[in-house]
Design an enzyme around this catalytic site. Structure first.
Site, PDB file in Angstrom:
ATOM      1  N   LEU A  75       0.802  -1.220   0.000  1.00  0.00           N
ATOM      2  CA  LEU A  75       0.000   0.000   0.000  1.00  0.00           C
ATOM      3  C   LEU A  75       0.841   1.279   0.000  1.00  0.00           C
ATOM      4  O   LEU A  75       0.336   2.362   0.270  1.00  0.00           O
ATOM      5  CB  LEU A  75      -0.976   0.000   1.178  1.00  0.00           C
ATOM      6  CG  LEU A  75      -2.081  -1.077   1.119  1.00  0.00           C
ATOM      7  CD1 LEU A  75      -3.073  -0.883   2.251  1.00  0.00           C
ATOM      8  CD2 LEU A  75      -2.816  -1.060  -0.225  1.00  0.00           C
ATOM      9  N   HIS A 191       7.847 -15.528   2.029  1.00  0.00           N
ATOM     10  CA  HIS A 191       7.725 -15.524   0.567  1.00  0.00           C
ATOM     11  C   HIS A 191       8.644 -16.634   0.084  1.00  0.00           C
ATOM     12  O   HIS A 191       9.872 -16.477   0.103  1.00  0.00           O
ATOM     13  CB  HIS A 191       8.159 -14.161   0.020  1.00  0.00           C
ATOM     14  CG  HIS A 191       8.083 -14.062  -1.468  1.00  0.00           C
ATOM     15  ND1 HIS A 191       6.916 -14.288  -2.159  1.00  0.00           N
ATOM     16  CD2 HIS A 191       9.003 -13.762  -2.398  1.00  0.00           C
ATOM     17  CE1 HIS A 191       7.136 -14.132  -3.460  1.00  0.00           C
ATOM     18  NE2 HIS A 191       8.401 -13.813  -3.629  1.00  0.00           N
ATOM     19  N   ASP A 317      -2.037 -10.009  -3.782  1.00  0.00           N
ATOM     20  CA  ASP A 317      -0.645  -9.649  -4.031  1.00  0.00           C
ATOM     21  C   ASP A 317      -0.567  -8.321  -4.791  1.00  0.00           C
ATOM     22  O   ASP A 317       0.250  -8.149  -5.692  1.00  0.00           O
ATOM     23  CB  ASP A 317       0.090 -10.754  -4.794  1.00  0.00           C
ATOM     24  CG  ASP A 317       1.598 -10.540  -4.765  1.00  0.00           C
ATOM     25  OD1 ASP A 317       2.081  -9.902  -3.816  1.00  0.00           O
ATOM     26  OD2 ASP A 317       2.286 -10.985  -5.705  1.00  0.00           O
ATOM     27  N   GLY A 336       5.591  -7.304 -10.112  1.00  0.00           N
ATOM     28  CA  GLY A 336       4.395  -6.793  -9.435  1.00  0.00           C
ATOM     29  C   GLY A 336       3.244  -6.464 -10.368  1.00  0.00           C
ATOM     30  O   GLY A 336       3.442  -6.028 -11.497  1.00  0.00           O
TER      31      GLY A 336
END
Lengths: 438, 296
Positions: A75, A191, A317, A336
């Site tokens: 965020l 991860h 994600d 991403g």
């Protein structure tokens, strides 16, 4: 939404809805009464709750279910406000029916100190329209060497620990982290991508990568680290959550660990459920993600493992990237993809394909992630927070990145035809998102 | 491209072989046109080859070597492309170290773009010049057995040759140690060998690939010495191939690593001829593009 303040203080009845409680799997027509930010009554089949001063919303038969709980989103704050802010990110979440977001700790500075958790909490209170929780860093500075203050961070409000998009490679550090986590029964996430085995890889290793001349990421980059973590979790008794798995072999490892009674859970990214390596096509950088989009067989294995319950949660994600880091040659661009706003609609693809039932899918999107964090959300029950999403699962639309609320536009679903439109999102009984009419 | 298109392009290249052997080497095909050679990765021979090809066709040729990575200077590939595009070139020849970079650049400019090699993806003009060299020496490509040996994993030359030679009906073999073979490559229409002696059995063409220095000291193979022992081409191994087998190498060569000097300079070597064909093929490619340029 001019009367938002009003709604917060007055009772609100949402009537004529198709209620789905993912916690129990119950799906029936009914209505719900919201009061003081909580669910005050759930009327299965029953007559809608009415009374003086009760505002009514006619759901017109659409699905009303607890808002989604997303365990993994970036965020932007602090430090990457050009990619996303708690304001824009939470609006994107609301538009996607997500009412609770757990933000990634690999910010700048990283969320490895109680003061930063506090900062995020206060910023979210002022700017965010949905609930924002922090996943704290597992190691100080995300360096993978020294564990963070689990106890103090939990007290400050951290809900879990991980190093964001960095896999924790030092086995001794992971072992200590898990053993220490038992003092607080903290949830350790990782991860699962071994940086050494990933090497210079940029997409799934296989024929497609070979044809494109792109260095591959072998599945072993995931399975080796996952298997190590599972063994350490078994030995330590810690609660361990593999943030995102992407291949059939990983699902098999988790399945066996669960059978053996290891306290392991795992997630899967919406990307690995709905896209495969071929979506990279002619070097589409919006499809460069970690874990990478895998072979179609692996995608199908992820869907099957989700339906079977081996995979516990689905995450967006969400990873906003600005134009400059994505408009690069594939191997050189950032990982991403946006995801939080399209997650629910994209996931509908599996429902439409008959691969999973809607209540079951919603369990992985709300009930189970909430339970994993010990939240009272994710249930359609009296006393649960009035965090709800009203959506039309069959309504078709075409994703238009210009209309996405996120500050960045790197959506792999741009121009995709999806079904399932969020009509309204409620957080604490207040309307935080309403679809434009038509 | 269909095999007919390829053959037509090779025919055109034959004319330019003849032209290049004359005293007067100039044609007017690209007169008034501007060609920019944009090299993000140093390459003496490919750049020189494209420069000569453009000049012999009458174009104004400008060479731009963007040393190391333009990103380091803060300018993105797209910015570089947009800047050059504003100078109104007709053709940009691009070499880049990342797969797909040429494709990305081509989408951002208004002129014609020639791929002079992108990462480990493709090097189309190299494959064309190899095909021309083979056709001139063997009279055909259809039905020949071509063994491509060496670092297939990192080689754009190998990928382009696999595609082109298959399109022209050759039988393609790959010979490499397992660490230098890309996963799934067997589905690209090739036969795989890890034993060079077996792979060379009956081959008509032996195409050697360069092994980069940083990859020969333990990362992918243990040492240059061991590599040469098992995958270096010397006369002893070459005897496994057809008696009239021909040897090729895209250059630059590591003598004593992937190929012995005796073979490289021997009677069966086509390595020098490949360089000559390179100019002719690139002239043919630029010529073919010129037919489609605006106001052509």
């Amino acid at each position: 939404m001019a009367d938002t303040q009003d709604i917060a203080t007055r009772d609100l009845a949402i009537v004529n809805a198709r209620l789905i409680d993912p916690a129990t799997g119950r799906e029936e027509a009914g209505s719900v009464l919201l009061r003081n930010g909580m669910i005050a009554a759930v009327e299965w089949q029953g007559a809608p709750a009415t009374g003086e001063g009760v505002r009514r919303i006619d759901a017109k038969g659409q699905v009303l279910t607890p808002g989604l709980v997303d365990l993994r989103a970036f965020l932007g704050e602090p430090g990457a406000e050009f990619r996303e802010t708690l304001g824009t990110g939470s609006q994107a979440a609301a538009a996607g029916g997500v009412t609770t977001v757990v933000c990634r700790p690999d910010t700048n500075p990283p969320i490895d100190d109680p003061a930063i958790i506090d900062f995020v909490k206060r910023r979210a209170r002022d700017k965010a329209v949905v609930n924002v929780l922090s996943c704290a860093a597992l190691t100080k500075g995300l360096h993978g060497q020294e564990i963070t203050e689990f106890g103090l961070l939990l007290e400050a409000g951290a809900v879990a620990f991980c190093d964001g998009a960095r896999g924790l490679r030092n086995p001794q550090v992971m072992r200590r982290a898990m053993i220490y986590a038992r003092n607080f029964d903290a949830l350790i996430m990782n991860h699962v991508e071994d940086p050494e085995l990933r090497g210079s890889g940029v997409m799934n290793e296989g024929e497609f990568a070979s044809r494109k001349g792109l260095p591959g990421i072998p599945v072993e980059a995931e399975t080796v680290m996952l298997e190590r973590d599972i063994r350490l979790a078994r030995a330590s008794g810690a609660r361990y959550h593999a943030a995102m798995i992407s291949c059939a072999e990983s699902a098999e490892l988790v399945r066996r660990a669960k059978q053996d009674g290891v306290r392991v859970t795992c997630g899967v990214s919406i990307n690995n459920l709905t896209l495969n390596e071929n979506d990279v096509g002619e070097y589409r950088t919006f499809c460069k993600v970690t874990p990478p989009l895998r072979h179609e067989d692996d995608r199908l294995a992820m869907v099957a493992a989700l339906a079977e319950g081996v995979i516990d949660v689905v995450v967006s994600d969400h990873d906003p990237q600005d134009v400059e880091t994505k408009r690069q040659p594939f191997a050189e661009c950032a990982d991403g993809a946006l995801g939080i706003e399209t997650m629910l609609s994209a996931a509908q693809r599996m429902v439409q394909a008959g691969q999973i039932g809607l209540p079951q899918l919603l369990a992985a999107l709300s009930a189970r992630p909430a339970a994993l964090l010990g939240l009272s959300a994710g249930r359609l029950a009296v006393g649960a927070p009035a965090d709800l999403v009203l959506f039309d699962p069959e309504a078709p639309f075409v994703v238009d990145k210009r209309k996405l609320k996120s500050r960045a536009k790197n959506s792999p679903f741009d121009e995709a035809r999806l079904e399932g439109i969020v009509q309204a999102t409620f957080v604490g009984g207040r309307v935080v998102y309403e679809a434009e009419p038509g | 491209m269909s095999h007919l298109d390829i053959e037509a392009l090779l025919d055109r290249a034959e004319d330019y072989v003849a032209l290049s052997r004359q005293v007067e080497k100039k044609a007017a095909t690209l007169r008034g046109r501007t060609q920019i050679n944009l090299f993000f990765e140093p390459s003496t021979r490919t750049q020189a080859s494209f420069e000569l090809a453009g000049k012999r066709l009458g174009a104004d040729v400008m060479n731009m070597s963007v040393a190391s990575s333009s990103v380091k200077k803060g300018e993105t590939l797209i910015d570089t492309a947009a800047t050059l595009n504003a100078m109104r070139p007709d053709i940009i020849v691009v070499r880049h170290h990342a797969a797909g970079a040429v494709n990305l650049l081509a989408r951002k400019v208004g002129c014609s773009v020639v791929n002079a090699g992108d990462g480990a993806h493709e090097h189309p003009t190299q494959a064309l010049l190899d095909a021309l060299t083979i056709r001139r020496n063997k009279g055909r490509i259809q039905g020949l057995t071509v063994a491509i040996c060496g670092d297939i994993l990192h080689s754009r030359v190998a990928r382009s040759n696999i595609i082109l030679l298959n399109a022209l009906g050759a039988k393609v073999r790959l010979i490499a140690p397992t660490t230098l073979l890309p996963v799934g490559i067997e589905r690209m229409g090739v036969e795989i060998f890890t034993d060079m002696n077996k792979g060379l059995e009956g081959a008509d063409i032996v195409m050697m690939l360069r092994l980069q220095l940083e990859r020969m000291h333990g990362a992918f193979v243990p040492s240059p010495k061991e590599y040469f022992r098992y995958y270096g081409l010397d006369h002893e191994k070459l005897e496994r191939a057809q008696a009239d087998a021909l040897v090729m190498h895209p250059g630059p060569m590591n003598r004593g690593v992937e190929i012995s000097s005796a073979v490289a300079d021997g009677a069966q070597s086509l390595i020098r001829e490949q360089v000559e064909m390179g100019v002719a093929v690139r002239m043919a490619v630029l010529d073919a593009l010129a037919q489609h340029l605006p106001n052509a």
